[in-house]
Design a protein around this motif. Structure first.
Motif, PDB file in Angstrom:
ATOM      1  N   PRO A 250      64.672   9.554   3.903  1.00 55.61           N
ATOM      2  CA  PRO A 250      63.957   9.757   2.636  1.00 55.61           C
ATOM      3  C   PRO A 250      62.500  10.119   2.892  1.00 55.61           C
ATOM      4  O   PRO A 250      61.804   9.453   3.662  1.00 55.61           O
ATOM      5  CB  PRO A 250      64.083   8.396   1.946  1.00 55.61           C
ATOM      6  N   THR A 251      62.041  11.178   2.253  1.00 59.94           N
ATOM      7  CA  THR A 251      60.663  11.607   2.456  1.00 59.94           C
ATOM      8  C   THR A 251      60.168  12.290   1.183  1.00 59.94           C
ATOM      9  O   THR A 251      60.786  12.189   0.121  1.00 59.94           O
ATOM     10  CB  THR A 251      60.553  12.543   3.680  1.00 59.94           C
ATOM     11  N   THR A 252      59.046  12.967   1.282  1.00 56.04           N
ATOM     12  CA  THR A 252      58.420  13.665   0.155  1.00 56.04           C
ATOM     13  C   THR A 252      58.222  15.130   0.544  1.00 56.04           C
ATOM     14  O   THR A 252      58.325  15.488   1.727  1.00 56.04           O
ATOM     15  CB  THR A 252      57.056  13.049  -0.162  1.00 56.04           C
ATOM     16  N   PRO A 253      57.891  15.989  -0.407  1.00 55.88           N
ATOM     17  CA  PRO A 253      57.549  17.363  -0.023  1.00 55.88           C
ATOM     18  C   PRO A 253      56.421  17.420   1.016  1.00 55.88           C
ATOM     19  O   PRO A 253      56.493  18.200   1.964  1.00 55.88           O
ATOM     20  CB  PRO A 253      57.132  18.003  -1.355  1.00 55.88           C
ATOM     21  N   ALA A 254      55.409  16.569   0.848  1.00 51.24           N
ATOM     22  CA  ALA A 254      54.317  16.546   1.835  1.00 51.24           C
ATOM     23  C   ALA A 254      54.825  16.107   3.201  1.00 51.24           C
ATOM     24  O   ALA A 254      54.361  16.597   4.241  1.00 51.24           O
ATOM     25  CB  ALA A 254      53.205  15.611   1.358  1.00 51.24           C
ATOM     26  N   GLY A 255      55.784  15.184   3.229  1.00 47.41           N
ATOM     27  CA  GLY A 255      56.358  14.745   4.491  1.00 47.41           C
ATOM     28  C   GLY A 255      57.099  15.862   5.192  1.00 47.41           C
ATOM     29  O   GLY A 255      57.052  15.983   6.431  1.00 47.41           O
ATOM     30  N   ILE A 256      57.791  16.711   4.426  1.00 47.06           N
ATOM     31  CA  ILE A 256      58.494  17.846   5.035  1.00 47.06           C
ATOM     32  C   ILE A 256      57.492  18.854   5.595  1.00 47.06           C
ATOM     33  O   ILE A 256      57.682  19.388   6.691  1.00 47.06           O
ATOM     34  CB  ILE A 256      59.441  18.494   4.006  1.00 47.06           C
ATOM     35  N   ILE A 257      56.409  19.090   4.874  1.00 47.98           N
ATOM     36  CA  ILE A 257      55.358  19.978   5.393  1.00 47.98           C
ATOM     37  C   ILE A 257      54.825  19.440   6.719  1.00 47.98           C
ATOM     38  O   ILE A 257      54.645  20.185   7.693  1.00 47.98           O
ATOM     39  CB  ILE A 257      54.210  20.116   4.373  1.00 47.98           C
ATOM     40  N   ASP A 258      54.569  18.138   6.788  1.00 50.81           N
ATOM     41  CA  ASP A 258      54.064  17.549   8.023  1.00 50.81           C
ATOM     42  C   ASP A 258      55.106  17.626   9.139  1.00 50.81           C
ATOM     43  O   ASP A 258      54.763  17.816  10.312  1.00 50.81           O
ATOM     44  CB  ASP A 258      53.660  16.090   7.789  1.00 50.81           C
ATOM     45  N   MET A 259      56.385  17.456   8.798  1.00 53.21           N
ATOM     46  CA  MET A 259      57.432  17.583   9.809  1.00 53.21           C
ATOM     47  C   MET A 259      57.421  18.980  10.421  1.00 53.21           C
ATOM     48  O   MET A 259      57.483  19.138  11.642  1.00 53.21           O
ATOM     49  CB  MET A 259      58.791  17.283   9.173  1.00 53.21           C
ATOM     50  N   VAL A 260      57.304  19.996   9.573  1.00 50.99           N
ATOM     51  CA  VAL A 260      57.262  21.375  10.066  1.00 50.99           C
ATOM     52  C   VAL A 260      56.009  21.598  10.914  1.00 50.99           C
ATOM     53  O   VAL A 260      56.061  22.164  12.011  1.00 50.99           O
ATOM     54  CB  VAL A 260      57.312  22.370   8.892  1.00 50.99           C
ATOM     55  N   ALA A 261      54.870  21.122  10.419  1.00 47.12           N
ATOM     56  CA  ALA A 261      53.599  21.331  11.123  1.00 47.12           C
ATOM     57  C   ALA A 261      53.574  20.666  12.485  1.00 47.12           C
ATOM     58  O   ALA A 261      52.836  21.101  13.378  1.00 47.12           O
ATOM     59  CB  ALA A 261      52.443  20.808  10.264  1.00 47.12           C
ATOM     60  N   SER A 262      54.385  19.604  12.681  1.00 43.83           N
ATOM     61  CA  SER A 262      54.360  18.862  13.940  1.00 43.83           C
ATOM     62  C   SER A 262      55.297  19.428  14.988  1.00 43.83           C
ATOM     63  O   SER A 262      55.335  18.920  16.115  1.00 43.83           O
ATOM     64  CB  SER A 262      54.729  17.399  13.682  1.00 43.83           C
ATOM     65  N   ARG A 263      56.074  20.485  14.670  1.00 44.54           N
ATOM     66  CA  ARG A 263      56.972  21.067  15.660  1.00 44.54           C
ATOM     67  C   ARG A 263      56.155  21.826  16.703  1.00 44.54           C
ATOM     68  O   ARG A 263      55.210  22.550  16.370  1.00 44.54           O
ATOM     69  CB  ARG A 263      57.979  22.014  15.012  1.00 44.54           C
ATOM     70  N   SER A 264      56.530  21.690  17.966  1.00 45.69           N
ATOM     71  CA  SER A 264      55.741  22.290  19.045  1.00 45.69           C
ATOM     72  C   SER A 264      55.638  23.801  18.899  1.00 45.69           C
ATOM     73  O   SER A 264      54.583  24.395  19.144  1.00 45.69           O
ATOM     74  CB  SER A 264      56.352  21.937  20.400  1.00 45.69           C
ATOM     75  N   TYR A 265      56.722  24.462  18.492  1.00 47.21           N
ATOM     76  CA  TYR A 265      56.697  25.918  18.375  1.00 47.21           C
ATOM     77  C   TYR A 265      55.866  26.363  17.181  1.00 47.21           C
ATOM     78  O   TYR A 265      55.368  27.501  17.148  1.00 47.21           O
ATOM     79  CB  TYR A 265      58.118  26.484  18.297  1.00 47.21           C
ATOM     80  N   VAL A 266      55.667  25.491  16.186  1.00 48.14           N
ATOM     81  CA  VAL A 266      54.784  25.802  15.061  1.00 48.14           C
ATOM     82  C   VAL A 266      53.326  25.592  15.476  1.00 48.14           C
ATOM     83  O   VAL A 266      52.456  26.398  15.148  1.00 48.14           O
ATOM     84  CB  VAL A 266      55.148  24.953  13.828  1.00 48.14           C
ATOM     85  N   ILE A 267      53.075  24.508  16.208  1.00 48.62           N
ATOM     86  CA  ILE A 267      51.715  24.264  16.716  1.00 48.62           C
ATOM     87  C   ILE A 267      51.226  25.451  17.539  1.00 48.62           C
ATOM     88  O   ILE A 267      50.056  25.837  17.483  1.00 48.62           O
ATOM     89  CB  ILE A 267      51.687  22.982  17.578  1.00 48.62           C
ATOM     90  N   ALA A 268      52.149  26.073  18.304  1.00 48.94           N
ATOM     91  CA  ALA A 268      51.762  27.145  19.220  1.00 48.94           C
ATOM     92  C   ALA A 268      51.555  28.491  18.537  1.00 48.94           C
ATOM     93  O   ALA A 268      51.060  29.426  19.159  1.00 48.94           O
ATOM     94  CB  ALA A 268      52.842  27.289  20.307  1.00 48.94           C
ATOM     95  N   LEU A 269      51.920  28.616  17.251  1.00 50.99           N
ATOM     96  CA  LEU A 269      51.762  29.896  16.560  1.00 50.99           C
ATOM     97  C   LEU A 269      50.279  30.240  16.366  1.00 50.99           C
ATOM     98  O   LEU A 269      49.438  29.350  16.231  1.00 50.99           O
ATOM     99  CB  LEU A 269      52.424  29.833  15.182  1.00 50.99           C
ATOM    100  N   PRO A 270      49.947  31.538  16.323  1.00 50.24           N
ATOM    101  CA  PRO A 270      48.588  31.925  15.917  1.00 50.24           C
ATOM    102  C   PRO A 270      48.275  31.332  14.546  1.00 50.24           C
ATOM    103  O   PRO A 270      49.168  31.192  13.694  1.00 50.24           O
ATOM    104  CB  PRO A 270      48.662  33.455  15.874  1.00 50.24           C
ATOM    105  N   GLU A 271      47.022  30.987  14.301  1.00 49.10           N
ATOM    106  CA  GLU A 271      46.638  30.242  13.103  1.00 49.10           C
ATOM    107  C   GLU A 271      47.097  30.927  11.819  1.00 49.10           C
ATOM    108  O   GLU A 271      47.617  30.278  10.901  1.00 49.10           O
ATOM    109  CB  GLU A 271      45.122  30.032  13.082  1.00 49.10           C
ATOM    110  N   ALA A 272      46.927  32.253  11.734  1.00 48.24           N
ATOM    111  CA  ALA A 272      47.307  32.958  10.514  1.00 48.24           C
ATOM    112  C   ALA A 272      48.818  32.883  10.282  1.00 48.24           C
ATOM    113  O   ALA A 272      49.275  32.684   9.151  1.00 48.24           O
ATOM    114  CB  ALA A 272      46.848  34.416  10.582  1.00 48.24           C
ATOM    115  N   GLU A 273      49.594  33.044  11.346  1.00 47.89           N
ATOM    116  CA  GLU A 273      51.053  32.987  11.217  1.00 47.89           C
ATOM    117  C   GLU A 273      51.508  31.574  10.860  1.00 47.89           C
ATOM    118  O   GLU A 273      52.430  31.384  10.060  1.00 47.89           O
ATOM    119  CB  GLU A 273      51.697  33.445  12.523  1.00 47.89           C
TER     120      GLU A 273
END
Length: 311
Positions: A250-273
């Motif tokens: 169980p989570t919130t929309p903000a929790g899902i955003i944070d889950m995505v943001a914490s993925r290593s391949y997302v961290i490594a993306l250029p800032e704009a992407e």
């Protein structure tokens, strides 16, 4: 004095007298030097102060050799910069996992690559004596604050700061794929008591629901991280036992955003992407008919566990 002569002089000084004592001293210094070299590589890459070509030349390697040696490890160390998102967005683990991952007779458990303590908390609450080892300083600070009853140590799977045969079980949650397994396997075997257990655990999103499949497609549109969640372990470990638990986080929309943001391949993306991806995830959460207007969302997961015993 050139670097080859300096290296030989240091090696001779450290191994003075030779024998097993000299070998132990030399091995300890080599490990410390390698850790320092990795730190320098990390500083150069994060500051964009050197290319992989230049780093390879400085280390007497090719560009490909330097990339193979350090690129994955540096990606693994990236989580500390998003420790808050990791703590808020990543799911924990189902309670049923503990009885399957940790044998009933086990008392002292090592949580290796413990992150912010998502699994460490469950282990402590089960009444186990837990040592949590985590290499990243930012993650380790979160871990110590979240699970004060655990003994938190700096270290890695390749250099575990524990004596031989000192734990009954080693649990690795969401981290095995980051380890240098050639170095980690004998090191884990070293700290396990005879007949001890190693349990490897992953949470995998269950994308059988349409919205979860759309979320996964968004997350992986630029890169796909392929992880073997049913690995085979070499000797001295025995045949694997497998377990899969289906559950919901169980989570919130903000929790899902944070889950995505914490993925290593997302961290490594250029800032704009990275910003575009997170905006598209927000749009999915706001407009998908199964999600729009919901303050609480149950994310479906499969927790997979591979358990092996020290032969």
């Amino acid at each position: 004095m050139n670097t080859d002569d300096l290296g030989q002089r240091v090696a001779d000084d450290v191994a003075d007298g030779g024998g097993l004592d000299g070998l132990r001293r030399l091995s300890g210094v080599i490990a410390a030097l390698e850790e320092r070299r990795t730190g320098l590589v990390e500083e150069l890459r994060r500051g964009k102060a050197a290319t992989w070509e230049e780093i390879g030349r400085a280390c007497g390697m090719t560009r490909q050799g330097a990339t193979r040696r350090w690129a994955g490890r540096l990606q693994a160390r990236s989580f500390g910069v998003v420790a808050d998102s990791y703590q808020h967005g990543r799911p924990g683990y189902p309670q049923a996992l503990i009885g399957s991952a940790v044998p009933r007779e086990a008392r002292k458990v090592l949580d290796l690559g413990a992150g912010t303590g998502k699994l460490t908390r469950l282990l402590v609450e089960a009444g186990l004596d837990v040592v949590a080892v985590e290499p990243d300083e930012g993650m380790r600070a979160r871990l110590a604050a979240a699970v004060p009853k655990a003994a938190v140590r700096a270290g890695s799977a390749e250099h575990i700061p524990l004596p031989d045969g000192s734990v009954d079980t080693v649990v690795v949650a969401q981290a095995w794929h980051w380890f240098d397994q050639a170095a980690a396997v004998p090191e884990i075997a070293r700290v396990l008591a005879p007949g001890g257990t190693l349990a490897l655990v992953w949470n995998v999103r269950d994308e059988s629901q349409p919205w979860a499949a759309e979320l996964g497609a968004l997350m992986h549109r630029s890169t796909r991280q392929r992880i073997d969640t049913t690995p085979l372990l070499p000797a001295p470990f025995g045949p694997p036992e497998r377990l899969e638990i289906r559950w919901e986080h169980p989570t919130t929309p903000a929790g899902i955003i944070d889950m995505v943001a914490s993925r290593s391949y997302v961290i490594a993306l250029p800032e704009a992407e990275r910003a575009r991806l997170l905006a598209d995830v927000e749009r999915l959460l706001a407009t998908h008919p199964d999600l729009a207007g919901r303050e609480r969302i149950a994310v479906p997961y499969l927790t997979r566990c591979t358990r092996v015993r020290l032969g």
